[in-house]
Design a protein around this motif. Sequence first.
Motif, PDB file in Angstrom:
ATOM      1  N   SER A  33       1.022  -1.380   0.047  1.00 54.16           N
ATOM      2  CA  SER A  33       0.169  -0.109   0.013  1.00 54.16           C
ATOM      3  C   SER A  33       0.675   1.254  -0.029  1.00 54.16           C
ATOM      4  O   SER A  33       2.237   1.185   0.237  1.00 54.16           O
ATOM      5  CB  SER A  33      -1.065  -0.074   1.285  1.00 54.16           C
ATOM      6  OG  SER A  33      -0.219   0.276   2.273  1.00 54.16           O
ATOM      7  N   LYS A  43      -4.965   5.093   3.373  1.00 52.09           N
ATOM      8  CA  LYS A  43      -4.248   4.095   3.039  1.00 52.09           C
ATOM      9  C   LYS A  43      -4.934   3.562   1.830  1.00 52.09           C
ATOM     10  O   LYS A  43      -6.033   3.083   1.771  1.00 52.09           O
ATOM     11  CB  LYS A  43      -4.485   2.723   3.977  1.00 52.09           C
ATOM     12  CG  LYS A  43      -3.752   1.576   3.526  1.00 52.09           C
ATOM     13  CD  LYS A  43      -3.636   0.584   4.777  1.00 52.09           C
ATOM     14  CE  LYS A  43      -2.955  -0.641   4.147  1.00 52.09           C
ATOM     15  NZ  LYS A  43      -2.643  -1.750   5.121  1.00 52.09           N
ATOM     16  N   ARG A  81      -4.373   0.932  -1.919  1.00 51.31           N
ATOM     17  CA  ARG A  81      -3.715  -0.235  -2.615  1.00 51.31           C
ATOM     18  C   ARG A  81      -3.648  -0.100  -3.935  1.00 51.31           C
ATOM     19  O   ARG A  81      -4.839  -0.033  -4.713  1.00 51.31           O
ATOM     20  CB  ARG A  81      -4.580  -1.392  -1.886  1.00 51.31           C
ATOM     21  CG  ARG A  81      -4.453  -1.850  -0.581  1.00 51.31           C
ATOM     22  CD  ARG A  81      -5.120  -3.125  -0.436  1.00 51.31           C
ATOM     23  NE  ARG A  81      -4.645  -3.793   0.852  1.00 51.31           N
ATOM     24  CZ  ARG A  81      -5.256  -3.346   2.104  1.00 51.31           C
ATOM     25  NH1 ARG A  81      -5.744  -2.521   2.457  1.00 51.31           N
ATOM     26  NH2 ARG A  81      -4.616  -4.226   3.004  1.00 51.31           N
ATOM     27  N   ARG A 112      -7.280  -6.460  -4.120  1.00 53.86           N
ATOM     28  CA  ARG A 112      -7.176  -5.288  -3.447  1.00 53.86           C
ATOM     29  C   ARG A 112      -8.558  -4.944  -2.881  1.00 53.86           C
ATOM     30  O   ARG A 112      -8.697  -4.385  -1.532  1.00 53.86           O
ATOM     31  CB  ARG A 112      -6.716  -4.193  -4.530  1.00 53.86           C
ATOM     32  CG  ARG A 112      -5.492  -4.305  -4.944  1.00 53.86           C
ATOM     33  CD  ARG A 112      -4.890  -3.336  -5.858  1.00 53.86           C
ATOM     34  NE  ARG A 112      -5.659  -3.303  -7.221  1.00 53.86           N
ATOM     35  CZ  ARG A 112      -6.504  -2.121  -7.384  1.00 53.86           C
ATOM     36  NH1 ARG A 112      -6.399  -0.997  -6.839  1.00 53.86           N
ATOM     37  NH2 ARG A 112      -6.924  -2.107  -8.667  1.00 53.86           N
ATOM     38  N   THR A 123      -9.270  -4.582   1.292  1.00 55.88           N
ATOM     39  CA  THR A 123      -9.624  -3.258   1.727  1.00 55.88           C
ATOM     40  C   THR A 123     -10.566  -3.308   2.639  1.00 55.88           C
ATOM     41  O   THR A 123     -10.869  -2.878   3.489  1.00 55.88           O
ATOM     42  CB  THR A 123     -10.155  -2.233   0.510  1.00 55.88           C
ATOM     43  OG1 THR A 123      -8.713  -2.051  -0.429  1.00 55.88           O
ATOM     44  CG2 THR A 123     -10.383  -0.781   0.992  1.00 55.88           C
ATOM     45  N   THR A 128      -9.516   2.486  -0.966  1.00 57.27           N
ATOM     46  CA  THR A 128      -8.677   3.643  -0.048  1.00 57.27           C
ATOM     47  C   THR A 128      -9.488   3.570   1.296  1.00 57.27           C
ATOM     48  O   THR A 128     -10.798   3.421   1.294  1.00 57.27           O
ATOM     49  CB  THR A 128      -8.910   4.982  -0.683  1.00 57.27           C
ATOM     50  OG1 THR A 128      -8.229   4.909  -1.877  1.00 57.27           O
ATOM     51  CG2 THR A 128      -8.023   5.980   0.328  1.00 57.27           C
TER      52      THR A 128
END
Length: 207
Positions: free
Chosen positions: A10, A25, A27, A42, A46, A75
């Motif tokens: 990340s 954060k 990815r 991803r 997440t 995110t």
Amino acid sequence: MEPWAIGAESTIFKTEQWGRPIILKWRPEKPYLLKEIDEQLRRTRTSRECKMLTYARLLGVPTPAVHWTNLASCTIAMDYIEGRQLKLMAGTLSRSLLHELCYRFGQSIALMHRGNVVHGDPTTSNVLIDGKSRLWMVDFGLAEWNATLEMKGVDLHLIHRALETTHWDQQEDMLAGVLEGYMSLLGSDAELAFSRMKSIRERGRYH
Ligand SMILES: Nc1ncnc2c1ncn2[C@@H]1O[C@H](COP(=O)(O)OP(=O)(O)O)[C@@H](O)[C@H]1O
Ligand SMILES: [Mg+2]
């Protein structure tokens, strides 16, 4: 926006929302994976991380509070913890403070295991220590519910392995602290998890 930190999978940004510092954060895509598989992976991580950061809090583990999650962009926005990785601090701490922090690391893992959750990547880079020596756990993208004894044993084994590879000169003290903290909350269940950890370690030697 300039990245604030680059993790294994990340990119971390530090920004502000309503005058308060937050962490994003994100990815990013991995160009070497098939697009559909990458996107699925991803998103799953997440979504899992968002749920698990919150669920772990419910179990009593200090984690940054999640503000929002955007699965389309992979995110998560969460509280900024003003602290440093235990990994980077270990060498600078007194023996007794290091023992105390490892004890609390062990207790945090025990709180998760008691709720049948495993962290999945319990290394000292995923433990943050703030300015008041409080401990916070991050990085829940590999966490799982409905954890079995085997999964808990693996979690402990991963801690053991992380300590011997990144903290070889302090590993014995650190491991002792973690196991004592774990034991303090789980009593005889801890013994079961420890013996599973040992047998996983033994199995590893022959692979
Ligand atoms: N909420 C946060 N507050 C402060 N620092 C953070 C926060 N989340 C992550 N970090 C920092 O960014 C690093 C990478 O984040 P992490 O969630 O571990 O991602 P990765 O899965 O890429 O390892 C962490 O080790 C920590 O130093
Ligand atoms: Mg990490």
